[in-house]
Design an enzyme around this catalytic site. Structure first.
Site, PDB file in Angstrom:
ATOM      1  N   TRP A 199       0.830  -1.140   0.123  1.00 49.04           N
ATOM      2  CA  TRP A 199       0.088  -0.060   0.067  1.00 49.04           C
ATOM      3  C   TRP A 199       0.823   1.266   0.006  1.00 49.04           C
ATOM      4  O   TRP A 199       0.613   2.146  -0.672  1.00 49.04           O
ATOM      5  CB  TRP A 199      -0.855   0.078   1.235  1.00 49.04           C
ATOM      6  CG  TRP A 199      -2.174  -1.034   0.984  1.00 49.04           C
ATOM      7  CD1 TRP A 199      -2.589  -1.900   1.387  1.00 49.04           C
ATOM      8  CD2 TRP A 199      -2.929  -0.574  -0.386  1.00 49.04           C
ATOM      9  NE1 TRP A 199      -3.568  -2.568   0.940  1.00 49.04           N
ATOM     10  CE2 TRP A 199      -3.894  -1.875  -0.057  1.00 49.04           C
ATOM     11  CE3 TRP A 199      -3.385   0.208  -1.412  1.00 49.04           C
ATOM     12  CZ2 TRP A 199      -5.141  -1.859  -0.974  1.00 49.04           C
ATOM     13  CZ3 TRP A 199      -4.491   0.005  -1.866  1.00 49.04           C
ATOM     14  CH2 TRP A 199      -5.059  -1.064  -1.866  1.00 49.04           C
ATOM     15  N   ASP A 257      -1.377   6.863   6.009  1.00 46.82           N
ATOM     16  CA  ASP A 257      -2.673   6.068   5.601  1.00 46.82           C
ATOM     17  C   ASP A 257      -2.875   5.155   6.672  1.00 46.82           C
ATOM     18  O   ASP A 257      -2.383   4.068   6.816  1.00 46.82           O
ATOM     19  CB  ASP A 257      -2.134   5.438   4.451  1.00 46.82           C
ATOM     20  CG  ASP A 257      -3.268   4.316   3.753  1.00 46.82           C
ATOM     21  OD1 ASP A 257      -4.420   4.356   4.394  1.00 46.82           O
ATOM     22  OD2 ASP A 257      -2.959   3.782   2.896  1.00 46.82           O
ATOM     23  N   LYS A 278     -12.781  -0.961   6.520  1.00 50.53           N
ATOM     24  CA  LYS A 278     -11.867  -2.035   7.295  1.00 50.53           C
ATOM     25  C   LYS A 278     -12.310  -1.806   8.705  1.00 50.53           C
ATOM     26  O   LYS A 278     -12.804  -2.856   9.222  1.00 50.53           O
ATOM     27  CB  LYS A 278     -10.248  -1.826   6.971  1.00 50.53           C
ATOM     28  CG  LYS A 278      -9.622  -2.609   5.775  1.00 50.53           C
ATOM     29  CD  LYS A 278      -9.270  -1.657   4.759  1.00 50.53           C
ATOM     30  CE  LYS A 278      -9.008  -2.397   3.595  1.00 50.53           C
ATOM     31  NZ  LYS A 278      -8.181  -1.583   2.585  1.00 50.53           N
TER      32      LYS A 278
END
Ligand SMILES: *Cc1c(COP(=O)(O)O)cnc(C)c1O
Length: 361
Positions: free
Chosen positions: A102, A174, A198
């Site tokens: 990511w 993030d 999530k």
């Protein structure tokens, strides 16, 4: 039907209490005779709900008053672009720490807008486990517009508990896959962002927590819906927001408060993660490849002693009510994502199943 536990990395399971409440008021919200998804985002009822959700998030994360909380479109990846477009100002360069997939994808997007200097801070221990170099070895470039990193790499199962000290350079994180899993000191960050699906609610929303002094420097060509100044001025109601997702996120925030807030939530997350990691570590059949100091509490990848058993493992797990355990294709093996909504009973059921599967071989 026996209980189902869903270990999907995202969209992930939501707390069952929240789902039941949403079901109860699905067609008749606040006695209005219509669903929350059918009312105007400009109606007093909606505006009140939206403001309450923001306040509950502020309470949970103890967000200081000099930060705005924005409810944005475009998920986590939308922010991969929004961050450079808002923060570069007249600077040319931004720094990114690389710890996995990511953080690398964030760089790919940011490179469209800025000169990016990337530093891989991953390494291996003597025993070959993945780990992160110590904080003192992370480069801080005082000329950068900001430093970006990803405290929880969802795919590799790596979580960084140290917070980089960046001085005057704004720190951007993030937190898509670990937000609300433990208390964090928001004041150390310039921007925190997270896609919702999530640990917050359904997909379709990104939460952005941004320090006031970083707002107002967006590139002229930025799409207005990505401009933090526009979103801040309109209380994130510049255009129609993801109204139902926002509402469900609000229910999740209330549920987290009922759990006793993030201090209590963290205790539960530690207990859940320890249960699974201890079982894996005690076994010669299952392996996790991440050093203990940086193991994620949210995403736990593991492999079986023999990959040819993977199909059987997944099929039997599914029959036992344990869903979506297949690992990401980049890592292989299995991955159990155990966000806030996963009860410890779900992790126990997984461990019991893993034990039984091993014994049967
Ligand atoms: C899932 C995830 C994303 C992507 O989120 P989208 O909402 O699908 O854009 C970004 N970063 C991390 C760490 C993630 O886990």
């Amino acid at each position: 039907m026996s209980k189902i536990f869903n270990f999907c990395a995202g969209p992930a399971m939501l707390p069952s209490a929240v789902m039941e409440q949403a079901q109860k008021e699905f067609c008749n919200w606040q006695g209005l005779g219509v669903s929350v998804m059918e009312v105007s985002h400009r109606s007093p009822e909606y505006i009140k709900m939206a403001a309450t959700a923001e306040q509950d998030l502020r309470d949970l994360m103890e967000i200081p008053d000099n930060y705005k909380v924005l409810f944005c479109h475009g998920g986590g990846r939308g922010q991969f672009a929004a961050v450079p477009l808002n923060l570069l100002g007249d600077k040319l360069e931004a720094d990114y720490l690389l710890t996995g997939q990511w953080s690398k994808l964030a760089v790919v997007e940011a490179k469209k807008h800025a000169r990016i200097s990337e530093t891989d801070i991953m390494t291996k221990t003597d025993s070959g486990k993945l780990t992160v170099k110590p904080c003192s070895e992370w480069p801080i470039n005082a000329g950068a517009a900001y430093l970006h990193y990803c405290p929880n790499e969802t795919i590799e199962g790596i979580e960084i508990f140290d917070i980089p000290e960046t001085g005057v350079v704004p720190l951007v994180a993030d937190m898509s896959s670990m937000i609300l899993s433990r208390p964090i000191d928001v004041s150390k960050f310039g921007i925190i962002y997270a896609g919702a699906q999530k640990n917050i609610g359904p997909s379709g929303l990104a939460i952005v927590i941004v320090r006031d002094d970083l707002i107002g420097y967006a590139r002229k060509a930025i799409p207005s819906i990505f401009d933090y100044e526009v979103q801040a001025k309109t209380n994130s109601l510049y255009n129609t927001p993801a109204t139902y997702t926002w509402y469900l996120a609000g229910l999740v925030f209330k549920w987290l408060k009922e759990q006793g807030g993030l201090v209590e939530v963290e205790k539960k997350n530690i207990a859940k993660a320890e249960l699974l990691y201890n079982f894996i570590d005690d076994s010669d059949f299952y392996t996790n490849n991440v050093d203990k100091s940086v193991r994620s509490r949210m995403n736990i990848p593991f492999t079986l002693v023999d990959d040819s058993l993977n199909e059987a493992f997944l099929a039997q797990a599914k029959d036992a009510g344990l869903l979506t355990l297949k690992g990401h294709k980049l890592v292989g093996g299995m991955r159990a994502s155990i966000y806030n909504a996963m009860p410890i009973e779900g992790v126990q059921a997984l461990v019991d199943f893993m034990k039984a599967f091993e014994e049967q071989q």
